[in-house]
Design a protein around this motif. Sequence first.
Motif, mmCIF file in Angstrom:
data_model
loop_
_atom_site.group_PDB
_atom_site.id
_atom_site.type_symbol
_atom_site.label_atom_id
_atom_site.label_comp_id
_atom_site.label_asym_id
_atom_site.label_seq_id
_atom_site.Cartn_x
_atom_site.Cartn_y
_atom_site.Cartn_z
ATOM 1 N N LEU A 1 -0.834 -4.835 5.903
ATOM 2 C CA LEU A 1 -1.634 -5.438 4.843
ATOM 3 C C LEU A 1 -2.984 -5.882 5.382
ATOM 4 O O LEU A 1 -4.022 -5.688 4.755
ATOM 5 C CB LEU A 1 -0.915 -6.652 4.281
ATOM 6 C CG LEU A 1 -0.571 -6.608 2.792
ATOM 7 C CD1 LEU A 1 -0.373 -8.006 2.252
ATOM 8 C CD2 LEU A 1 -1.661 -5.911 2.013
ATOM 9 N N ALA A 2 -2.955 -6.479 6.565
ATOM 10 C CA ALA A 2 -4.193 -6.955 7.176
ATOM 11 C C ALA A 2 -5.190 -5.813 7.300
ATOM 12 O O ALA A 2 -6.368 -5.957 6.985
ATOM 13 C CB ALA A 2 -3.901 -7.553 8.547
ATOM 14 N N GLU A 3 -4.686 -4.668 7.717
ATOM 15 C CA GLU A 3 -5.586 -3.520 7.861
ATOM 16 C C GLU A 3 -6.145 -3.066 6.516
ATOM 17 O O GLU A 3 -7.319 -2.736 6.403
ATOM 18 C CB GLU A 3 -4.847 -2.360 8.530
ATOM 19 C CG GLU A 3 -4.922 -2.441 10.048
ATOM 20 C CD GLU A 3 -3.907 -1.527 10.710
ATOM 21 O OE1 GLU A 3 -3.536 -0.514 10.073
ATOM 22 O OE2 GLU A 3 -3.482 -1.841 11.841
ATOM 23 N N LYS A 4 -5.293 -3.093 5.529
ATOM 24 C CA LYS A 4 -5.757 -2.699 4.197
ATOM 25 C C LYS A 4 -6.913 -3.600 3.759
ATOM 26 O O LYS A 4 -7.937 -3.145 3.253
ATOM 27 C CB LYS A 4 -4.594 -2.788 3.203
ATOM 28 C CG LYS A 4 -4.945 -2.253 1.839
ATOM 29 C CD LYS A 4 -3.739 -1.694 1.074
ATOM 30 C CE LYS A 4 -2.784 -2.767 0.619
ATOM 31 N NZ LYS A 4 -1.666 -2.247 -0.186
ATOM 32 N N VAL A 5 -6.715 -4.890 3.984
ATOM 33 C CA VAL A 5 -7.760 -5.852 3.618
ATOM 34 C C VAL A 5 -9.042 -5.564 4.385
ATOM 35 O O VAL A 5 -10.125 -5.474 3.815
ATOM 36 C CB VAL A 5 -7.289 -7.289 3.894
ATOM 37 C CG1 VAL A 5 -8.451 -8.260 3.759
ATOM 38 C CG2 VAL A 5 -6.168 -7.674 2.945
ATOM 39 N N MET A 6 -8.887 -5.420 5.692
ATOM 40 C CA MET A 6 -10.081 -5.188 6.518
ATOM 41 C C MET A 6 -10.825 -3.935 6.078
ATOM 42 O O MET A 6 -12.055 -3.882 6.121
ATOM 43 C CB MET A 6 -9.687 -5.076 7.997
ATOM 44 C CG MET A 6 -9.377 -6.399 8.655
ATOM 45 S SD MET A 6 -10.598 -7.692 8.298
ATOM 46 C CE MET A 6 -12.009 -7.051 9.216
#
Lengths: 346, 346
Positions: A45-50
């Motif tokens: 999820l963190a990567e998606k956000v970034m």
Amino acid sequence: MKEQKGQEMKRLSLKDVARMAGVAPSTVSFVLNGKARQMRISEELAEKVMAVVKKTGYQPHSVAVNLRTGQSKTLGLMVESISGSFFAALARVIESEADRYGYHIVYCSTENNATKGGELIKMLSRQQVDGYLITPAAGMEKDIQQLIAHKRPLVLMDSYFPDVAAPHVLIDNFGGVKQGMEHLIDRGSKQIGFVTVDMNLVQMQERMKGYKETLRSHNIPVKNKLILELPYDGDKEASVRKIRQFIQTNKGLDALFFATNYLGILGLECIAGLGLKIPDDLAMVCFDDHDIFRLYPPGITVVQQPIDDIAKTAMQLLMNQLDKSQRALRKTKLELPGKFIKRGSS
Amino acid sequence: MKEQKGQEMKRLSLKDVARMAGVAPSTVSFVLNGKARQMRISEELAEKVMAVVKKTGYQPHSVAVNLRTGQSKTLGLMVESISGSFFAALARVIESEADRYGYHIVYCSTENNATKGGELIKMLSRQQVDGYLITPAAGMEKDIQQLIAHKRPLVLMDSYFPDVAAPHVLIDNFGGVKQGMEHLIDRGSKQIGFVTVDMNLVQMQERMKGYKETLRSHNIPVKNKLILELPYDGDKEASVRKIRQFIQTNKGLDALFFATNYLGILGLECIAGLGLKIPDDLAMVCFDDHDIFRLYPPGITVVQQPIDDIAKTAMQLLMNQLDKSQRALRKTKLELPGKFIKRGSS
DNA sequence: AGGCTGCGATAAATCGATTTAGCTAAAGGT
DNA sequence: ACCTTTAGCTAAATCGATTTATCGCAGCCT
């Protein structure tokens, strides 16, 4: 190809990013503030956000951050006058130091007026600056004291008030003058005059003390006739006249020590006006360097202020106070050595 | 006797004032913002609110106001280097002007680096400044263009880009040089050299044009040998060497026009080093005044920049843009006359 | 099966103001 | 007597983030 869609294109907000990434605003916030792990957001999820953040070029709205966190990431810099060479040089270093620490600078000048200084402090505090860097004007003790009472991070530069326990960093005024004076004595000057300004600030008192004590320690009597204390009122003409008169009335005078570069420059005008030769008719040393002193033939010997060190140290002190983990180290007093630079005038 | 009750005493908020006055927060806001009448708050209530405000010394939290209204009441001032005398003087006037209009200044220096300049603009916009006052460095056209595209209130000073329609105010460079050149020609100088800097900014081109065209209009041939264009790389030593060489190789040279005060100061060093007498061996005029030029014997003739006017006019232009009622007057171009000051060097 | 723990993410409160929409009571109109 | 204004004030939404308190669910234990 990405910015201008409609025409007024409202700025992208965290909420927008959240929507685009299909997550909650809080999630975006955590990711952006490096709290992803701590809040156990999955890598994925963190990567998606970034990814969304990168694609959109989202930048947090600093005012909103400021309101929420109470941190403006802004420091107030108050100098006597930004157009003075010492202060300008100081400001320059402070700015770049602040930048290194991720802070911005709001600057303002007191014009050596305590009332104006007080108002500016109010202005700065209304602006929510996180800390204060101040070269205080005479009469600002109350204002400084109040900042201390309110536990505001603060560092004084160039001067301080003996009765106020504020961290401060400045040149070793006493030692600097002493160095210059001993140089004059060593070269054989017998009658050394001292031109200073009547300002009720500790640095001027220290310089005066440096003058007197150095003479005493060499068993040279201190004569009041050889001391000229000019009023600090900015009346250049009058000061020039007084210095000229001072030089003329003191017959045996063979050297002059100027307590500030401003005075030294006025002194140069007088000396030139009187047709005296430096250093043969009159030697000269000045406290605080200036472009002119490098160039004006034959070059004026000075005690140079360690501007870089002062600025960097002050910044360091301020950052320490801002670092909540280690509050408490108030009352830091730092005197940095000046640099004696011999030129042709002595 | 009123501030310190407990110990951490949270700042008074509008809500607190409202509570103390026994009214709603909105009421307090209306009263404080002069909208009492419009919102038909009774005289009586308004007075009650004002009484509480006075007694408590309440001051609105400017960050909150900023967030809500979108107005930071802050302007970004970007100069080449705050420690340069021209920029420092400019900053000083701008600060006091801004104050008159109720604005604060966040300042920063490009150090003549377009990349840094670009980043600083981003920084300023992230800081939500309401307007920009910029002395642009070469290569910043893209950044300026973008500000314009985003309809940011903006004024350039000291220079501008011919291809970018941004309001700007600066000295009449062409006219200033022309004035100085005609003075030199009038006094009988035959071989006038021109020392300038290789900077791709319009003001330097205008100064060069002033040099060449004034010569032409007096039927004096323009010789490339008499023009020295130094690289702008801050290498003082190298520049000094080149100027010295320039003077030595041009035998008939009887006057020098320096295109900036920085160059003029270097020039002084060279001239002194070569043992030449000003103005007898070599006359000199410099563009942009400096303390040194007043003092350095015999005084250097200069074309002085109208710093006050530039600052005040720039501020005026910016305020016009901020005044939403009268947007639209982009493309304002103002060239203010410089002041020719004859001193001993010519 | 019920209770407990830990994970992954979010809903909602909050910072301190401004501003819009709305509410209540009194006045005015017919 | 009933409806509409209007005066006087307030409730609640909003600006754009951060942070605390929850929530649902899966796995583990007994």
